[in-house]
Design a protein around this motif. Structure first.
Motif, PDB file in Angstrom:
ATOM      1  N   LYS A  96       1.858 -19.635 -49.524  1.00  0.00           N
ATOM      2  CA  LYS A  96       3.130 -19.192 -48.946  1.00  0.00           C
ATOM      3  C   LYS A  96       3.533 -17.799 -49.416  1.00  0.00           C
ATOM      4  O   LYS A  96       4.377 -17.157 -48.793  1.00  0.00           O
ATOM      5  N   ASP A  97       2.952 -17.332 -50.514  1.00  0.00           N
ATOM      6  CA  ASP A  97       3.266 -15.976 -50.973  1.00  0.00           C
ATOM      7  C   ASP A  97       2.191 -14.968 -50.553  1.00  0.00           C
ATOM      8  O   ASP A  97       2.068 -13.889 -51.137  1.00  0.00           O
ATOM      9  N   THR A  98       1.424 -15.299 -49.511  1.00  0.00           N
ATOM     10  CA  THR A  98       0.416 -14.371 -48.999  1.00  0.00           C
ATOM     11  C   THR A  98       1.082 -13.061 -48.571  1.00  0.00           C
ATOM     12  O   THR A  98       2.094 -13.086 -47.875  1.00  0.00           O
ATOM     13  N   PRO A  99       0.564 -11.904 -48.988  1.00  0.00           N
ATOM     14  CA  PRO A  99       1.152 -10.621 -48.573  1.00  0.00           C
ATOM     15  C   PRO A  99       1.174 -10.488 -47.055  1.00  0.00           C
ATOM     16  O   PRO A  99       0.280 -10.999 -46.373  1.00  0.00           O
ATOM     17  N   PRO A 100       2.191  -9.814 -46.511  1.00  0.00           N
ATOM     18  CA  PRO A 100       2.335  -9.693 -45.052  1.00  0.00           C
ATOM     19  C   PRO A 100       1.074  -9.213 -44.339  1.00  0.00           C
ATOM     20  O   PRO A 100       0.691  -9.763 -43.312  1.00  0.00           O
ATOM     21  N   ARG A 101       0.430  -8.169 -44.869  1.00  0.00           N
ATOM     22  CA  ARG A 101      -0.764  -7.642 -44.211  1.00  0.00           C
ATOM     23  C   ARG A 101      -1.872  -8.679 -44.154  1.00  0.00           C
ATOM     24  O   ARG A 101      -2.575  -8.818 -43.150  1.00  0.00           O
ATOM     25  N   ASP A 102      -2.014  -9.465 -45.237  1.00  0.00           N
ATOM     26  CA  ASP A 102      -3.050 -10.498 -45.272  1.00  0.00           C
ATOM     27  C   ASP A 102      -2.713 -11.641 -44.325  1.00  0.00           C
ATOM     28  O   ASP A 102      -3.613 -12.274 -43.756  1.00  0.00           O
ATOM     29  N   LEU A 103      -1.418 -11.921 -44.158  1.00  0.00           N
ATOM     30  CA  LEU A 103      -1.006 -12.993 -43.260  1.00  0.00           C
ATOM     31  C   LEU A 103      -1.392 -12.676 -41.814  1.00  0.00           C
ATOM     32  O   LEU A 103      -1.998 -13.496 -41.121  1.00  0.00           O
ATOM     33  N   THR A 104      -1.061 -11.475 -41.368  1.00  0.00           N
ATOM     34  CA  THR A 104      -1.401 -11.114 -39.981  1.00  0.00           C
ATOM     35  C   THR A 104      -2.913 -11.028 -39.802  1.00  0.00           C
ATOM     36  O   THR A 104      -3.442 -11.429 -38.766  1.00  0.00           O
ATOM     37  N   ALA A 105      -3.608 -10.530 -40.812  1.00  0.00           N
ATOM     38  CA  ALA A 105      -5.066 -10.450 -40.721  1.00  0.00           C
ATOM     39  C   ALA A 105      -5.673 -11.845 -40.638  1.00  0.00           C
ATOM     40  O   ALA A 105      -6.638 -12.078 -39.896  1.00  0.00           O
ATOM     41  N   ALA A 106      -5.105 -12.793 -41.387  1.00  0.00           N
ATOM     42  CA  ALA A 106      -5.615 -14.166 -41.373  1.00  0.00           C
ATOM     43  C   ALA A 106      -5.425 -14.799 -40.004  1.00  0.00           C
ATOM     44  O   ALA A 106      -6.313 -15.502 -39.504  1.00  0.00           O
ATOM     45  N   VAL A 107      -4.280 -14.574 -39.394  1.00  0.00           N
ATOM     46  CA  VAL A 107      -4.021 -15.129 -38.062  1.00  0.00           C
ATOM     47  C   VAL A 107      -5.028 -14.560 -37.064  1.00  0.00           C
ATOM     48  O   VAL A 107      -5.572 -15.290 -36.225  1.00  0.00           O
ATOM     49  N   ARG A 108      -5.293 -13.271 -37.148  1.00  0.00           N
ATOM     50  CA  ARG A 108      -6.282 -12.668 -36.239  1.00  0.00           C
ATOM     51  C   ARG A 108      -7.668 -13.259 -36.483  1.00  0.00           C
ATOM     52  O   ARG A 108      -8.433 -13.492 -35.552  1.00  0.00           O
ATOM     53  N   THR A 109      -7.995 -13.486 -37.744  1.00  0.00           N
ATOM     54  CA  THR A 109      -9.311 -14.015 -38.093  1.00  0.00           C
ATOM     55  C   THR A 109      -9.541 -15.388 -37.479  1.00  0.00           C
ATOM     56  O   THR A 109     -10.573 -15.639 -36.847  1.00  0.00           O
ATOM     57  N   VAL A 110      -8.577 -16.295 -37.654  1.00  0.00           N
ATOM     58  CA  VAL A 110      -8.776 -17.648 -37.135  1.00  0.00           C
ATOM     59  C   VAL A 110      -8.678 -17.671 -35.612  1.00  0.00           C
ATOM     60  O   VAL A 110      -9.381 -18.447 -34.951  1.00  0.00           O
ATOM     61  N   ALA A 111      -7.827 -16.819 -35.043  1.00  0.00           N
ATOM     62  CA  ALA A 111      -7.720 -16.766 -33.585  1.00  0.00           C
ATOM     63  C   ALA A 111      -9.031 -16.311 -32.965  1.00  0.00           C
ATOM     64  O   ALA A 111      -9.382 -16.714 -31.845  1.00  0.00           O
ATOM     65  N   ALA A 112      -9.782 -15.497 -33.695  1.00  0.00           N
ATOM     66  CA  ALA A 112     -11.074 -15.005 -33.212  1.00  0.00           C
ATOM     67  C   ALA A 112     -12.199 -16.016 -33.415  1.00  0.00           C
ATOM     68  O   ALA A 112     -13.351 -15.754 -33.067  1.00  0.00           O
ATOM     69  N   GLY A 113     -11.864 -17.167 -33.994  1.00  0.00           N
ATOM     70  CA  GLY A 113     -12.864 -18.218 -34.146  1.00  0.00           C
ATOM     71  C   GLY A 113     -13.544 -18.279 -35.499  1.00  0.00           C
ATOM     72  O   GLY A 113     -14.488 -19.042 -35.687  1.00  0.00           O
ATOM     73  N   GLN A 114     -13.068 -17.487 -36.464  1.00  0.00           N
ATOM     74  CA  GLN A 114     -13.667 -17.490 -37.785  1.00  0.00           C
ATOM     75  C   GLN A 114     -12.860 -18.360 -38.737  1.00  0.00           C
ATOM     76  O   GLN A 114     -11.636 -18.377 -38.684  1.00  0.00           O
ATOM     77  N   ALA A 115     -13.532 -19.093 -39.605  1.00  0.00           N
ATOM     78  CA  ALA A 115     -12.856 -19.880 -40.622  1.00  0.00           C
ATOM     79  C   ALA A 115     -12.400 -18.978 -41.753  1.00  0.00           C
ATOM     80  O   ALA A 115     -12.950 -17.899 -41.965  1.00  0.00           O
ATOM     81  N   MET A 116     -11.379 -19.427 -42.472  1.00  0.00           N
ATOM     82  CA  MET A 116     -10.843 -18.655 -43.586  1.00  0.00           C
ATOM     83  C   MET A 116     -11.461 -19.157 -44.887  1.00  0.00           C
ATOM     84  O   MET A 116     -10.925 -20.029 -45.555  1.00  0.00           O
ATOM     85  N   LEU A 117     -12.604 -18.613 -45.235  1.00  0.00           N
ATOM     86  CA  LEU A 117     -13.299 -18.997 -46.452  1.00  0.00           C
ATOM     87  C   LEU A 117     -13.226 -17.867 -47.459  1.00  0.00           C
ATOM     88  O   LEU A 117     -14.095 -17.011 -47.517  1.00  0.00           O
ATOM     89  N   SER A 118     -12.174 -17.822 -48.220  1.00  0.00           N
ATOM     90  CA  SER A 118     -12.044 -16.803 -49.251  1.00  0.00           C
ATOM     91  C   SER A 118     -12.941 -17.167 -50.427  1.00  0.00           C
ATOM     92  O   SER A 118     -12.787 -18.234 -51.011  1.00  0.00           O
TER      93      SER A 118
END
Length: 214
Positions: A104-126
């Motif tokens: 929940k404390d993900t930085p704003p830039r990382d949050l929007t990037a994460a949404v784009r990542t999953v929308a593009a079909g990629q899993a979020m594997l940090s």
């Protein structure tokens, strides 16, 4: 535009997420939900591309709602919202088919990037966070480990190389560089591996590798 549904029982959290996401030109928050029951209805009605789902909520919790949303035809990409003390719930959500999680404390830039990542079909594997979650909460019972090894035994040597790299959180391009394969070839291998193992996404494949202790 990437359509996002935000689910959290705290109005302040929902408002903050909406404000952050809507600063992006390519993201729109199409709705909010206060609990899991509302989330299931909103997901069916609004047809978002991505759902950000809080784990612990009153009434129908995020895990129950995630299972129901992911069981629908052509489900949205589902990302769990959590804090570290709730990681075990997130791990179960990944098993259900969620594509990742956000703190929940993900930085704003990382949050929007994460949404784009999953929308593009990629899993979020940090590599630094998701792998730690999987390591901490994967059930290491012998029966599960043996079952995972039996499933992975159906893979060819090259397919096993690919799934091991995938479990390290590498992108297709990074896997290609490591294995000296083209990105298109890696993509084909990943699709074939998921189909052969009966998995829906890269996160589930990574969990299977960790179950097998590979």
């Amino acid at each position: 535009m990437i359509r996002v549904l935000v689910v959290d029982d705290e109005a302040l959290v929902r408002s903050g997420l909406r404000m952050i996401l809507e600063t992006a030109d390519d993201i729109v928050v199409v709705g909010e939900a206060r609990d899991g029951e509302e989330a299931v209805g909103a997901a069916a009605r609004l047809r978002p591309h991505v759902v950000l789902m809080d784990v612990r909520m009153p009434g129908t919790d995020g895990l129950t709602a995630a299972a129901r949303v992911l069981a629908t035809a052509d489900p949205p990409k589902l990302v769990m919202l959590t804090t570290f003390d709730l990681d075990e719930y997130v791990h179960e959500a990944l098993r259900l088919g969620a594509v990742g999680f956000l703190l929940k404390d993900t930085p704003p830039r990382d949050l929007t990037a994460a949404v784009r990542t999953v929308a593009a079909g990629q899993a979020m594997l940090s590599p630094s966070v998701t792998r730690r979650l999987i390591d901490a909460f994967v059930d290491k019972a012998p029966s599960r480990s043996e079952s995972a090894r039996r499933r992975l035994a159906s893979l060819t040597g090259r397919e096993e190389d690919v799934i091991r790299a995938l479990a390290r959180g590498l992108s297709n391009a990074e896997i290609g560089r490591d294995l000296r394969l083209s990105e298109a070839t890696v993509k084909a291998h990943v699709s074939r591996v998921l189909a052969k193992l009966g998995l829906t996404n890269r996160v589930q494949a990574a969990i299977l590798v960790h179950d097998a202790d590979l």
